[in-house]
Design a protein around this motif. Sequence first.
Motif, mmCIF file in Angstrom:
data_model
loop_
_atom_site.group_PDB
_atom_site.id
_atom_site.type_symbol
_atom_site.label_atom_id
_atom_site.label_comp_id
_atom_site.label_asym_id
_atom_site.label_seq_id
_atom_site.Cartn_x
_atom_site.Cartn_y
_atom_site.Cartn_z
ATOM 1 N N GLY A 134 0.844 -1.178 0.000
ATOM 2 C CA GLY A 134 0.000 0.000 0.000
ATOM 3 C C GLY A 134 0.883 1.231 0.000
ATOM 4 O O GLY A 134 2.059 1.190 -0.351
ATOM 5 N N VAL B 117 -6.051 -5.469 -4.454
ATOM 6 C CA VAL B 117 -5.531 -5.546 -3.100
ATOM 7 C C VAL B 117 -4.361 -6.530 -3.122
ATOM 8 O O VAL B 117 -4.548 -7.696 -3.484
ATOM 9 C CB VAL B 117 -6.602 -6.044 -2.104
ATOM 10 C CG1 VAL B 117 -6.005 -6.170 -0.696
ATOM 11 C CG2 VAL B 117 -7.807 -5.119 -2.082
ATOM 12 N N ASN C 243 -2.857 -1.659 2.434
ATOM 13 C CA ASN C 243 -3.818 -2.295 1.531
ATOM 14 C C ASN C 243 -3.302 -3.703 1.269
ATOM 15 O O ASN C 243 -2.419 -3.901 0.422
ATOM 16 C CB ASN C 243 -3.950 -1.505 0.228
ATOM 17 C CG ASN C 243 -5.018 -2.063 -0.703
ATOM 18 O OD1 ASN C 243 -5.981 -2.683 -0.250
ATOM 19 N ND2 ASN C 243 -4.857 -1.839 -1.999
ATOM 20 N N SER D 199 -9.578 -0.122 -0.456
ATOM 21 C CA SER D 199 -8.376 -0.459 0.313
ATOM 22 C C SER D 199 -8.749 -0.998 1.695
ATOM 23 O O SER D 199 -9.602 -0.438 2.385
ATOM 24 C CB SER D 199 -7.488 0.772 0.464
ATOM 25 O OG SER D 199 -7.081 1.264 -0.794
ATOM 26 N N SER E 72 -12.736 3.884 3.062
ATOM 27 C CA SER E 72 -11.888 2.703 2.867
ATOM 28 C C SER E 72 -12.635 1.475 3.349
ATOM 29 O O SER E 72 -13.700 1.559 3.958
ATOM 30 C CB SER E 72 -10.575 2.839 3.650
ATOM 31 O OG SER E 72 -10.787 2.595 5.036
#
Length: 526
Positions: free
Chosen positions: A250, A260, A291, A329, A359
């Motif tokens: 991430g 992801v 993430n 995420s 998120s």
Amino acid sequence: MKVSAITLGILAVIGSLAVALTRPGFLFSPQQQRPRRAMESGSPADIVLKAGSDLNAALKKAQPGDTIILEAGAVFKGPITLPVKSGEKYITVRSSAPAGSLPGEGERVTPAYAGKMPKIMAPGDGQAALKTAPGAHHFRFIGVEFKPSNSSALVYDLIQLGEGSSPQNTLDVVPHHLIFDRCYIHGDSAGTLKRGVALNSRETEIVNSYVSECKLKGQDSQALCGWNGPGPFKIINNYLEGAGENVMFGGADPSIPGLVPSDIEIRRNHFYKPLAWRGQWTVKNLFELKNAQRVIVDGNLMEHSWADGQMGYAVVLTPRNQEGTAPWSLVRDVEFTNNIVRHVASGISIMGQDDIRASGLMKNILIHNNLAYDVTRARWGGLGFGVIFNHGGGEEIRITHNTLITDWCGIQFEVSTQKINGLTVLNNIMEHICGGPYSGTEALNWAVERWDVRRNVMVGTYPQQPHPAGNLFAPTAAGFDVLGFVNAAAGDYRLAERSPYKKLGTDGRPIGCDFEFLGAAQSAAK
């Protein structure tokens, strides 16, 4: 001697066949390929390159299954680009050093072996030493050194696997099946390097390697970082040195919709920040997920993180829609087990969801059988917490069988904007629980929707705000010393036979970290 008619017939057939064999295409149909010649000396499957040879040309001409052997000590100037090939056999690029002169399979390399390695150099101007063409696959590097050309060379990603931006916006162009084994990947001691390896790929392994000197001032830097590749990733038995975050997934929004990074295995690595970096380079933490899903972090040694760009956390788990374009995420299904964390300002920071942008949710986190010690404010700055929950939120978090030697709260709840839905805290050795204006049971009720907190040995509890029944409480003044460790001064936090807490876990095992399991998982992390 008389020759029979049968013999004469056989000889005629052989003669005709001999003539036919000289005709082009007799044994090979137009669709078949003839055997290839070696580009240079060696067997047909070996391509031997000396100093000054063109490695890019060799990679273009190599076929799946070939081995490119680079002269030990020779320099090959980058950027080198891995091309797209057909088939599923690996093209291997390795050192010419004879067997036995480099560590064997499964053994970690160190800088002491640099003289036995060919060197692929990043030229500067922001260019990588090695990068991939879109969709490149099935390449393996063994015993190769990657570095900048000099201390002033500007390098962002020393090894760039895939693209971290819009050119890589579909899965079909993601590079895959890439292996770096026993490689020495490093910046210059007198220079800067943003990132050792950019992991925007899939089916990628970094194993038995040494990644160091990844450092910057005023920016994040990492040994390894990925944000636009789906995985799986194997990061096993490496030395990993990065100033900002040693390893992170991430930190930037993926250009592939819904992506992801997933199926990440991180085992037996040594995460380390040199103390000489303190005050010189921007430091945040040792390991961070913003993430990621289905992550195993097991048997690692993590040391040295101090208050600087952050509060000196060892580990940060926080879903982040970093640039506002990736609301999917999340961080979930993470197992953090059998790790040693030491010489840090704070332990693990957990945030249930992004507190700035939309998120996904933190969910299914296991923190089990870890040892953390020298987690201190006085020496490293920061907060001195074992586990801190920032801004609440998250679901099904389990903290079990850990020994957390800190100088402040074992578990701390910060601003409780949303309650945690499901928290289990069992069989730990730690400081007291605190949160907001509360501690103990009141803090749990303030921050958690459902909780199960039992059979923990707690030190430093506040008598005015009791902790849940079913836990054990050490005398506050005596601190952790009263618990009966074998030799805490030497870092041996096993409970001695004399300890009253030796076998009082809910499962009949010792309370705190079970060192039998810890030792087995840590076998190669140092």
